[in-house]
Design a protein around this motif. Structure first.
Motif, PDB file in Angstrom:
ATOM      1  N   LEU A 116       0.848  -1.121  -0.192  1.00 49.00           N
ATOM      2  CA  LEU A 116       0.065   0.250  -0.203  1.00 49.00           C
ATOM      3  C   LEU A 116       0.871   1.582   0.106  1.00 49.00           C
ATOM      4  CD1 LEU A 116      -2.707  -1.062   2.910  1.00 49.00           C
ATOM      5  CD2 LEU A 116      -2.977  -0.809   0.490  1.00 49.00           C
ATOM      6  N   ASN A 117      -0.102   2.629  -0.935  1.00 47.90           N
ATOM      7  CA  ASN A 117       1.083   3.802  -0.562  1.00 47.90           C
ATOM      8  C   ASN A 117       1.407   4.272   0.951  1.00 47.90           C
ATOM      9  OD1 ASN A 117       1.530   3.459  -3.405  1.00 47.90           O
ATOM     10  ND2 ASN A 117      -0.380   4.359  -3.737  1.00 47.90           N
ATOM     11  N   PRO A 118       2.282   4.076   1.523  1.00 46.61           N
ATOM     12  CA  PRO A 118       2.021   4.987   3.178  1.00 46.61           C
ATOM     13  C   PRO A 118       0.953   6.488   2.808  1.00 46.61           C
ATOM     14  CG  PRO A 118       4.416   4.753   2.681  1.00 46.61           C
ATOM     15  CD  PRO A 118       3.936   4.385   0.830  1.00 46.61           C
ATOM     16  N   ARG A 150       6.425  21.649   0.657  1.00 46.58           N
ATOM     17  CA  ARG A 150       5.691  21.115  -0.265  1.00 46.58           C
ATOM     18  C   ARG A 150       4.523  21.763  -1.163  1.00 46.58           C
ATOM     19  NH1 ARG A 150       2.484  18.295   4.402  1.00 46.58           N
ATOM     20  NH2 ARG A 150       4.448  16.346   4.164  1.00 46.58           N
ATOM     21  N   TYR A 151       4.200  22.685  -0.667  1.00 46.85           N
ATOM     22  CA  TYR A 151       3.450  23.344  -1.023  1.00 46.85           C
ATOM     23  C   TYR A 151       3.771  24.900  -1.749  1.00 46.85           C
ATOM     24  CZ  TYR A 151       0.734  21.734   3.118  1.00 46.85           C
ATOM     25  OH  TYR A 151       0.389  20.560   4.232  1.00 46.85           O
ATOM     26  N   TRP A 152       4.950  24.418  -1.505  1.00 48.33           N
ATOM     27  CA  TRP A 152       6.004  25.876  -2.198  1.00 48.33           C
ATOM     28  C   TRP A 152       5.665  26.760  -2.063  1.00 48.33           C
ATOM     29  CZ3 TRP A 152       6.017  25.099  -8.893  1.00 48.33           C
ATOM     30  CH2 TRP A 152       6.121  23.920  -8.951  1.00 48.33           C
ATOM     31  N   ASN A 153       6.089  26.466  -0.317  1.00 46.53           N
ATOM     32  CA  ASN A 153       6.072  27.448  -0.181  1.00 46.53           C
ATOM     33  C   ASN A 153       8.132  27.967   0.784  1.00 46.53           C
ATOM     34  OD1 ASN A 153       2.962  28.461   0.924  1.00 46.53           O
ATOM     35  ND2 ASN A 153       3.214  26.862   3.008  1.00 46.53           N
ATOM     36  N   PHE A 154       8.496  29.078   0.538  1.00 48.67           N
ATOM     37  CA  PHE A 154       9.419  29.219   0.881  1.00 48.67           C
ATOM     38  C   PHE A 154      10.070  28.686   2.496  1.00 48.67           C
ATOM     39  CE2 PHE A 154       9.084  32.208  -2.998  1.00 48.67           C
ATOM     40  CZ  PHE A 154      10.101  31.807  -3.876  1.00 48.67           C
ATOM     41  N   ARG A 201       4.373  21.549 -12.767  1.00 52.34           N
ATOM     42  CA  ARG A 201       5.282  20.948 -12.367  1.00 52.34           C
ATOM     43  C   ARG A 201       4.473  21.069 -10.439  1.00 52.34           C
ATOM     44  NH1 ARG A 201       8.802  23.200 -15.368  1.00 52.34           N
ATOM     45  NH2 ARG A 201       8.884  24.630 -13.815  1.00 52.34           N
ATOM     46  N   PHE A 202       3.902  21.847 -10.646  1.00 55.69           N
ATOM     47  CA  PHE A 202       2.738  21.900  -8.665  1.00 55.69           C
ATOM     48  C   PHE A 202       1.362  21.362  -9.329  1.00 55.69           C
ATOM     49  CE2 PHE A 202      -0.776  23.719  -6.582  1.00 55.69           C
ATOM     50  CZ  PHE A 202       0.232  23.714  -5.090  1.00 55.69           C
ATOM     51  N   ARG A 203       0.669  21.099 -10.446  1.00 52.34           N
ATOM     52  CA  ARG A 203      -0.364  19.931 -10.346  1.00 52.34           C
ATOM     53  C   ARG A 203      -0.247  17.961  -9.479  1.00 52.34           C
ATOM     54  NH1 ARG A 203      -5.270  19.892 -12.349  1.00 52.34           N
ATOM     55  NH2 ARG A 203      -5.174  21.303 -13.192  1.00 52.34           N
ATOM     56  N   ARG A 208       0.086  14.434  -4.932  1.00 49.88           N
ATOM     57  CA  ARG A 208       1.019  13.898  -4.198  1.00 49.88           C
ATOM     58  C   ARG A 208       0.092  13.445  -3.175  1.00 49.88           C
ATOM     59  NH1 ARG A 208       5.804  11.249  -5.777  1.00 49.88           N
ATOM     60  NH2 ARG A 208       6.038  12.888  -7.550  1.00 49.88           N
ATOM     61  N   TYR A 209      -1.209  14.473  -2.599  1.00 51.73           N
ATOM     62  CA  TYR A 209      -1.466  14.806  -1.339  1.00 51.73           C
ATOM     63  C   TYR A 209      -2.824  15.340  -1.609  1.00 51.73           C
ATOM     64  CZ  TYR A 209       3.235  15.163  -0.173  1.00 51.73           C
ATOM     65  OH  TYR A 209       4.781  15.035  -0.231  1.00 51.73           O
TER      66      TYR A 209
END
Length: 301
Positions: A116-118, A150-154, A201-203, A208-209
């Motif tokens: 399974l995917n974690p 993961r949200y592309w936040n700096f 790339r962001f999509r 993944r989440y």
């Protein structure tokens, strides 16, 4: 009627153990068997609040005790530990992980061995940037670099990235800055050509989440704040990434061309180190030296 074990709401007949399956997953099931045995062997009844039932031939918990702690059938757990080809739900795996006192890395390993995917780790795993990683960023200067989540936040930006790309105190998200930071947009030499790939790339990252509401909030904010983003988002294009070249026409020193590399940080789940290296033969090294006022960069490539 044959006696049954109840697992995750499903009755399994005790008298009919499941088939062992094909050889395709044999090694994975062997790994799962050994993993469960070793995790069980390291615990004692006292560790899990159970009475000690006397002398034991082998150290650790018995299978029956793990089954009781996890709330699953004894026969089913025995088949799982024997490497039988059976299916376990996420709820059952979580119950076994709690019973065996698995940490986050071990729980993820259990999921993978079970096929399974974690589940995605929570936002609390996006730990603050440790001092040693900040030192990596500073030592990378005068080359631009930053850490994003993961949200592309700096999460952290070095001075070179601020000077080259025009990031200011109001820039908190890489995607948002790409579309709404007018200074960044004005110096980006190929903004129109790069924008579709950025959104694609962001999509891919957001997919993944799927159950993370923070992505939904960010997307809604972007849709409301940028017509260009909204148009590109509607295309439903997706990209797994790859080599990225960023070209900047800096108002002080002229053309700067960088090869961008994204490095996931395994010990900091959800964080990525993004480093920009001057493209060989572009003259970027010398111009970056003048911009940052530091020692000359060594030639790369």
């Amino acid at each position: 009627m044959a006696a049954t074990d109840i697992v995750g709401g499903m009755a399994l007949p005790k008298s009919s153990p499941p088939a062992t399956g094909t050889a395709a997953g044999g090694r994975r099931r062997d790994e799962l068997r050994d993993f469960l045995r070793t995790r069980r062997a390291r615990l004692s009844p006292a560790d899990v609040g159970m009475p000690d039932a006397g002398r034991r031939r082998t150290p650790g918990l018995r299978r029956e005790e793990v089954a009781v702690l996890a709330g699953v059938g004894v026969s089913w757990y025995t088949w799982l530990e024997q490497g039988r080809d059976i299916r376990a739900s996420e709820a059952v795996l979580d119950a076994i992980a709690r019973a065996l006192r698995l940490d986050d890395a071990e729980r993820e390993h259990l999921y993978l061995l079970a096929g399974l995917n974690p589940p995605a780790r929570g936002g609390d795993d996006l730990a603050a940037v440790p001092p040693e990683l900040r030192r990596v960023l500073e030592s990378w200067s005068p080359r631009p670099g930053y850490v994003r989540d993961r949200y592309w936040n700096f999460v952290a930006i070095n001075d070179a990235a601020r000077a080259v790309f025009g990031y200011g105190d109001d820039d908190r998200n890489c995607l948002m800055s790409f579309f709404t930071n007018t200074r960044y947009r004005s110096v980006h030499s190929h903004w129109d050509a790069a924008a579709p790939g950025v959104v694609a790339r962001f999509r891919a990252d957001a997919a993944r989440y799927p159950d993370d509401p923070a992505f939904g909030r960010l997307i809604e904010e972007m849709l409301a704040g940028s017509e260009e983003f909204a148009g590109l988002w509607a295309r439903h294009e997706v990209s797994s990434g790859g080599p990225v070249v960023k070209a900047v026409e800096h108002p002080e020193v002229g053309a700067l061309v960088f090869e961008s590399t994204l490095l996931p940080l395994p010990d900091r789940p959800g964080l990525n180190l993004v480093l920009h290296n001057p493209k060989p033969g572009s003259g970027t090294e010398a111009r970056l030296e003048r911009l940052m006022g530091g020692p000359r960069l060594a030639e790369t490539g």
